[in-house]
Design a protein around this motif. Structure first.
Motif, mmCIF file in Angstrom:
data_model
loop_
_atom_site.group_PDB
_atom_site.id
_atom_site.type_symbol
_atom_site.label_atom_id
_atom_site.label_comp_id
_atom_site.label_asym_id
_atom_site.label_seq_id
_atom_site.Cartn_x
_atom_site.Cartn_y
_atom_site.Cartn_z
ATOM 1 N N ASN A 102 -7.999 6.278 -15.197
ATOM 2 C CA ASN A 102 -8.293 5.681 -14.014
ATOM 3 C C ASN A 102 -7.313 5.429 -13.333
ATOM 4 N N SER A 103 -6.115 5.074 -13.857
ATOM 5 C CA SER A 103 -4.724 4.842 -13.465
ATOM 6 C C SER A 103 -4.017 5.995 -12.646
ATOM 7 N N MET A 104 -4.179 7.050 -13.544
ATOM 8 C CA MET A 104 -3.464 8.434 -13.056
ATOM 9 C C MET A 104 -4.156 8.517 -11.792
ATOM 10 N N HIS A 105 -5.513 8.872 -11.779
ATOM 11 C CA HIS A 105 -6.254 9.295 -10.562
ATOM 12 C C HIS A 105 -5.898 8.210 -9.482
ATOM 13 N N LEU A 106 -5.738 7.111 -9.740
ATOM 14 C CA LEU A 106 -5.360 6.030 -8.605
ATOM 15 C C LEU A 106 -4.156 6.599 -8.085
ATOM 16 N N THR A 107 -3.180 6.771 -8.855
ATOM 17 C CA THR A 107 -1.736 7.085 -8.643
ATOM 18 C C THR A 107 -1.919 8.406 -7.715
ATOM 19 N N HIS A 108 -2.609 9.416 -8.181
ATOM 20 C CA HIS A 108 -2.829 10.734 -7.481
ATOM 21 C C HIS A 108 -3.355 10.401 -6.018
ATOM 22 N N ARG A 109 -4.347 9.620 -5.876
ATOM 23 C CA ARG A 109 -4.906 9.186 -4.532
ATOM 24 C C ARG A 109 -3.782 8.633 -3.812
ATOM 25 N N TRP A 110 -3.034 7.709 -4.306
ATOM 26 C CA TRP A 110 -2.055 6.960 -3.619
ATOM 27 C C TRP A 110 -1.052 8.013 -3.174
ATOM 28 N N LEU A 111 -0.785 8.871 -4.238
ATOM 29 C CA LEU A 111 0.222 10.036 -3.609
ATOM 30 C C LEU A 111 -0.155 10.777 -2.533
ATOM 31 N N GLY B 273 19.415 9.147 10.989
ATOM 32 C CA GLY B 273 20.208 10.593 11.264
ATOM 33 C C GLY B 273 20.315 11.212 10.030
ATOM 34 N N TYR B 274 19.608 11.212 8.861
ATOM 35 C CA TYR B 274 19.824 12.004 7.902
ATOM 36 C C TYR B 274 18.541 12.283 7.203
ATOM 37 N N THR B 275 18.329 13.143 6.439
ATOM 38 C CA THR B 275 16.873 13.685 6.009
ATOM 39 C C THR B 275 16.540 12.930 4.754
ATOM 40 N N GLN B 276 15.453 12.381 4.717
ATOM 41 C CA GLN B 276 15.091 11.558 3.368
ATOM 42 C C GLN B 276 13.851 12.503 2.655
ATOM 43 N N ASN B 277 13.867 12.320 1.351
ATOM 44 C CA ASN B 277 12.905 13.272 0.759
ATOM 45 C C ASN B 277 12.038 12.406 -0.282
ATOM 46 N N LEU B 278 10.874 13.061 -0.662
ATOM 47 C CA LEU B 278 9.928 12.284 -1.254
ATOM 48 C C LEU B 278 9.681 12.969 -2.654
ATOM 49 N N PHE B 279 9.803 12.201 -3.564
ATOM 50 C CA PHE B 279 9.436 12.583 -5.254
ATOM 51 C C PHE B 279 8.078 12.116 -5.592
ATOM 52 N N PRO B 280 7.301 12.825 -6.069
ATOM 53 C CA PRO B 280 5.998 12.207 -6.708
ATOM 54 C C PRO B 280 6.252 11.782 -8.192
ATOM 55 N N ILE B 281 5.406 10.929 -8.878
ATOM 56 C CA ILE B 281 5.732 10.629 -10.154
ATOM 57 C C ILE B 281 4.420 10.870 -11.069
ATOM 58 N N VAL B 282 4.905 11.594 -12.259
ATOM 59 C CA VAL B 282 3.811 11.885 -13.319
ATOM 60 C C VAL B 282 3.502 10.692 -13.934
ATOM 61 N N GLN B 283 2.119 10.362 -14.054
ATOM 62 C CA GLN B 283 1.683 9.411 -14.810
ATOM 63 C C GLN B 283 0.605 9.924 -16.104
ATOM 64 N N SER C 271 0.940 -1.093 0.029
ATOM 65 C CA SER C 271 -0.047 0.045 -0.023
ATOM 66 C C SER C 271 0.854 1.051 0.026
ATOM 67 N N PRO C 272 0.488 2.285 -0.112
ATOM 68 C CA PRO C 272 1.276 3.568 -0.285
ATOM 69 C C PRO C 272 1.678 3.781 1.088
ATOM 70 N N GLU C 273 1.152 3.483 2.196
ATOM 71 C CA GLU C 273 1.783 3.652 3.514
ATOM 72 C C GLU C 273 2.898 2.593 3.767
ATOM 73 N N ARG C 274 2.414 1.433 3.298
ATOM 74 C CA ARG C 274 3.545 0.399 3.602
ATOM 75 C C ARG C 274 4.774 0.663 2.723
ATOM 76 N N GLN D 17 0.309 18.947 -13.472
ATOM 77 C CA GLN D 17 -0.056 20.067 -12.494
ATOM 78 C C GLN D 17 -0.374 19.532 -10.897
ATOM 79 N N TYR D 18 -0.919 18.236 -10.907
ATOM 80 C CA TYR D 18 -1.369 17.824 -9.645
ATOM 81 C C TYR D 18 -0.098 17.373 -8.841
ATOM 82 N N ILE D 19 0.752 16.853 -9.587
ATOM 83 C CA ILE D 19 2.201 16.656 -8.845
ATOM 84 C C ILE D 19 2.789 18.043 -8.375
ATOM 85 N N ALA D 20 2.853 19.068 -9.449
ATOM 86 C CA ALA D 20 3.387 20.064 -9.058
ATOM 87 C C ALA D 20 2.813 20.859 -7.762
#
Length: 379
Positions: A163-172, A187-197, A129-132, A210-213
């Motif tokens: 439908n796949s794109m909107h699922l990706t956005h909800r998961w994001l 002990g160091y910073t972790q960073n998250l990148f979203p993915i355009v579909q 899942s996104p959380e996992r 636009q949603y990712i931005a």
């Protein structure tokens, strides 16, 4: 410790190519950059020392799906994260497993909750899942964590892609909620990148960009390309995404590609690349060189005692001849696979370094146009 930053240093008037510097807690990355793929914590046939000294890699990849299965999270956590486990002291980026979801189509089920899949190792069943996935990537210890997405196949009809794109956005959304509610590890910073579909549909790609931005992440990725679509279509959608995504954040085009793909996409405004091609093709005897492409198994190299590539500054290219490397391949010697992998990765890192230097000098477009026909020549 600080979040990832990106300094845009130079652009050219006649190209969208950019030179910049990404700063992470494990060091700086000069862009444009190619990132060797270390799927299970190892770049195949190459040591971390060789990545440092011969190849001059600045960042490598690990894969969430594969590292989760082997060696497993308990081992990685006990080691203190992947950096400590594999002895790599520079930045690491982890894919989220979304591409494996795409490639394991026969043994997975996608729902709103996530993806149930069967291990390719023992057939055991697992839920991502996104959380996992955020928890797994935290435990692996990536400097850059990719959001969990669905990568639609090519071709996909419009309804499926939408439908796949909107699922990706909800998961994001769920990825960011989990990411923001959990602490950095080790002990160091972790960073998250979203993915355009959005598949190969312009309106969907624009909507996804636009949603990712809108998430204002420290960097953004372009996914769902180089999955079988024609090359010109890949360039078309890469250009579209680069025009839509923020200029002041690094842009990562996932899974691309050949040397000429990389130069053309740098021209369109991409900063970061990864691909298994240099190592996979190298293990099969294909060498990318500054003078063109070589199939080292060909008989013509049997008595060619010239160096693999005298333009490159590494032990594999400057020490061994084409004749010797061919001998290793036809004799099924493991050393041949190693030398070819080191050579190809060195070439890719040389290529993006040259691109960067020409962007800084202001003549990238003309240099690209001159070198592309050379690189694509079959020797």
């Amino acid at each position: 410790m600080a979040a990832l930053t990106f300094e845009l240093q130079k652009t050219n008037d006649n190209s969208k190519a950019r030179a910049g510097v990404i700063t992470t807690d494990h060091g700086q990355i000069e862009t444009p950059i190619f990132m060797p793929v270390g799927t299970v914590g190892s770049v195949k046939a190459v040591t971390q020392q060789q990545l440092n000294t011969d190849i001059k890699a600045q960042i490598i990849l690990g894969n969430t799906y594969h590292l989760y299965l082997r060696p497993g999270l308990e081992v990685l956590e006990a080691a203190g994260g992947l950096h400590k486990f594999n002895g790599w002291s520079k930045p690491i980026l982890t894919d989220s497993g979304g591409y494996q979801v795409f490639s394991l189509a026969a043994s997975r089920k996608i729902t709103e909750e996530g993806v149930m899949f069967q291990s390719h190792i023992d057939g055991s069943r697992h839920m991502f899942s996104p959380e996992r996935v955020m928890d797994i990537e935290r435990t692996i210890g990536a400097d850059i964590m990719m959001a969990f997405d669905e990568c639609p196949p090519y071709p996909s009809d419009y309804k499926y892609a939408k439908n796949s794109m909107h699922l990706t956005h909800r998961w994001l959304d769920r990825c960011f909620t989990r990411f923001n509610s959990t602490e950095d590890k080790y002990g160091y910073t972790q960073n998250l990148f979203p993915i355009v579909q959005g598949g190969t549909y312009k309106d969907l790609r624009v909507e996804s960009c636009q949603y990712i931005a809108s998430k204002d992440a420290v960097g953004n990725a372009i996914g769902g390309l180089s999955v079988g679509e024609p090359m010109e279509m890949m360039y078309e959608f890469t250009q579209l995404c680069c025009e839509e995504l923020p200029e002041n954040k690094p842009r990562y085009l996932m899974g691309v590609g050949t040397p000429w793909n990389i130069l053309n996409c740098i021209h369109l405004g991409v900063d970061m690349f990864d691909c298994v091609m240099p190592t996979r093709n190298g293990r099969n005897g294909m060498l990318f060189t500054t003078k063109g492409v070589i199939n080292i198994r060909n008989k013509k190299w049997a008595s060619d005692f010239s160096l693999l590539d005298d333009e490159l500054d590494n032990n594999a290219s400057n020490y061994y001849t084409k004749a010797y490397l061919r001998h290793l391949f036809v004799s099924d010697e493991i050393l041949g696979l190693q030398l070819a992998s080191i050579h190809n990765l060195s070439f890719y890192l040389w290529l993006v370094k040259q691109a960067r230097e020409h962007i800084l000098a202001g003549d990238f477009a003309s240099w690209k146009d001159d070198i592309l026909p050379v690189l694509q020549t079959r020797l």
